[in-house]
Design a protein around this motif. Structure first.
Motif, short mmCIF file in Angstrom:
data_model
loop_
_atom_site.label_atom_id
_atom_site.label_comp_id
_atom_site.label_asym_id
_atom_site.label_seq_id
_atom_site.Cartn_x
_atom_site.Cartn_y
_atom_site.Cartn_z
N ARG A 56 59.45 -1.69 9.62
CA ARG A 56 59.46 -2.81 10.56
C ARG A 56 60.48 -3.85 10.12
NH1 ARG A 56 53.01 -4.00 11.71
NH2 ARG A 56 52.51 -1.94 12.59
N GLY A 57 60.83 -4.71 11.06
CA GLY A 57 61.71 -5.82 10.76
C GLY A 57 63.18 -5.47 10.67
N LEU A 58 63.57 -4.30 11.16
CA LEU A 58 64.98 -3.90 11.13
C LEU A 58 65.72 -4.51 12.31
CD1 LEU A 58 64.68 -0.12 10.18
CD2 LEU A 58 65.26 -2.04 8.68
N PRO A 59 67.01 -4.82 12.15
CA PRO A 59 67.80 -5.31 13.28
C PRO A 59 68.03 -4.19 14.29
CG PRO A 59 69.20 -4.95 11.38
CD PRO A 59 67.79 -4.75 10.90
N PRO A 60 68.59 -4.51 15.46
CA PRO A 60 68.73 -3.50 16.51
C PRO A 60 69.64 -2.32 16.15
CG PRO A 60 68.94 -5.71 17.43
CD PRO A 60 68.96 -5.86 15.93
N LEU A 61 70.78 -2.58 15.48
CA LEU A 61 71.79 -1.55 15.28
C LEU A 61 72.23 -1.46 13.82
CD1 LEU A 61 74.02 -2.38 18.38
CD2 LEU A 61 72.40 -0.48 18.18
N PRO A 62 72.76 -0.32 13.39
CA PRO A 62 73.27 -0.20 12.02
C PRO A 62 74.31 -1.25 11.67
CG PRO A 62 73.09 1.97 13.01
CD PRO A 62 72.81 0.97 14.11
N ARG A 63 75.16 -1.60 12.61
CA ARG A 63 76.21 -2.56 12.32
C ARG A 63 75.68 -3.97 12.03
NH1 ARG A 63 77.92 -2.22 18.37
NH2 ARG A 63 76.85 -4.01 19.30
N ASP A 64 74.40 -4.20 12.33
CA ASP A 64 73.80 -5.52 12.08
C ASP A 64 73.28 -5.68 10.66
OD1 ASP A 64 74.19 -6.28 14.79
OD2 ASP A 64 72.38 -5.18 15.36
N LEU A 65 73.27 -4.61 9.88
CA LEU A 65 72.76 -4.67 8.51
C LEU A 65 73.79 -5.28 7.56
CD1 LEU A 65 71.11 -1.14 8.22
CD2 LEU A 65 69.89 -3.33 8.21
N THR A 66 73.33 -6.12 6.64
CA THR A 66 74.19 -6.65 5.58
C THR A 66 74.28 -5.62 4.46
OG1 THR A 66 72.35 -7.66 4.39
CG2 THR A 66 73.41 -8.99 6.12
N ALA A 67 75.16 -5.87 3.51
CA ALA A 67 75.29 -4.96 2.36
C ALA A 67 73.97 -4.86 1.61
CB ALA A 67 76.40 -5.46 1.44
N GLU A 68 73.32 -6.00 1.40
CA GLU A 68 72.05 -6.01 0.68
C GLU A 68 70.98 -5.25 1.47
OE1 GLU A 68 74.63 -9.13 -0.78
OE2 GLU A 68 73.98 -8.61 1.24
N SER A 69 71.00 -5.38 2.81
CA SER A 69 70.02 -4.69 3.64
C SER A 69 70.22 -3.18 3.60
CB SER A 69 70.10 -5.20 5.08
OG SER A 69 69.77 -6.57 5.15
N TRP A 70 71.47 -2.74 3.58
CA TRP A 70 71.74 -1.31 3.46
C TRP A 70 71.18 -0.76 2.15
CZ3 TRP A 70 72.70 2.32 6.74
CH2 TRP A 70 73.43 2.08 7.90
N ALA A 71 71.42 -1.48 1.05
CA ALA A 71 70.92 -1.03 -0.25
C ALA A 71 69.40 -0.99 -0.26
CB ALA A 71 71.45 -1.94 -1.35
#
Length: 245
Positions: A223-238
């Motif tokens: 839960r709590g993920l943004p709508p699209l992959p491009r919306d993730l920050t570097a920290e969020s990807w990790a």
């Protein structure tokens, strides 16, 4: 316009698709983006030497990489302090010792050259002149390539460069991208291949929204993920990678 200048522009357009930087203000801006350091500099796509001369003014060793034999020969005469290597930058053997990279990349090989640079270990920072839209998207994390390397590098867009700053004038503006190797990576380097496969799967996965894509790819419901992959920050990807391993 002299026949010599016209010939130079025709040569660039016809043979290599290279756009020479002629704006001295932009040249100084690029060099000024380098962190204070004694590290040697590798310049990619040296061309006529506008950047080469400014880089030599820093007092640091400069290796100028240029494919065109005409301009490589001219650089050896006009910039004798530089080490000039006539070579395709995609095939250039970068030094093993620590160094930095500066380059006016031909627009046609921007992605290929960026991908190659990111896979190398020796350099600590790179200041690259690319197409404006590419520089902008790379800095916001909006591309799969950026996301695949974000745990190990920071990407920053450092401004737009008008098309009129080049000869021949390209169809689009340029943009300055600074890439800095993270002193403290967000993930261990041994995870790079597995992590990059994960990012590729998420970017190309099927689903309505990022949460559904992640569930389809990994089987995890988050839960709590943004709508699209491009919306993730570097920290969020990790964090996402770690949470779904």
């Amino acid at each position: 316009m002299s026949s010599r200048r016209k010939s130079a522009r025709d040569r660039a357009r016809r043979e290599l698709g290279q756009n020479f930087l002629v704006d001295r203000g932009v040249v100084r801006r690029l060099v000024g983006l380098l962190d204070p350091s004694p590290l040697p500099i590798v310049e990619l796509g040296a061309g006529r030497g506008a950047l080469t001369r400014e880089l030599l003014g820093t007092g640091r060793p400069v290796t100028a990489v240029e494919l065109d034999p005409h301009w490589a020969g001219a650089l050896r005469e006009t910039c004798p302090q530089a080490r000039v290597v006539r070579c395709d930058m995609l095939a250039f053997r970068f030094p093993a010792e620590p160094h930095v990279v500066v380059g006016n990349l031909p627009f046609g090989i921007t992605t290929a050259m960026t991908r190659r640079l990111l896979a190398l270990r020796g350099w600590s920072e790179a200041v690259l002149l690319l197409q404006w839209e590419v520089a902008r998207k790379r800095s916001t994390g909006g591309t799969m390539l950026t996301a695949q390397w974000a745990p190990w590098y920071e990407f920053r867009c450092c401004g737009r460069v008008r098309a009129s700053s080049f000869r021949p004038v390209p169809a689009v503006d340029g943009g300055v991208l600074k890439v800095h190797r993270r002193p403290r990576p967000l993930l261990p380097l041994v995870e790079v291949k597995r992590y990059q496969r994960f990012v590729g799967a998420v970017f190309t996965g099927r689903g309505r929204g990022l949460a559904e894509v992640v569930r389809n790819v990994t089987g995890h419901r988050l839960r709590g993920l943004p709508p699209l992959p491009r919306d993730l920050t570097a920290e969020s990807w990790a964090d996402l990678y770690t949470a779904t391993r």
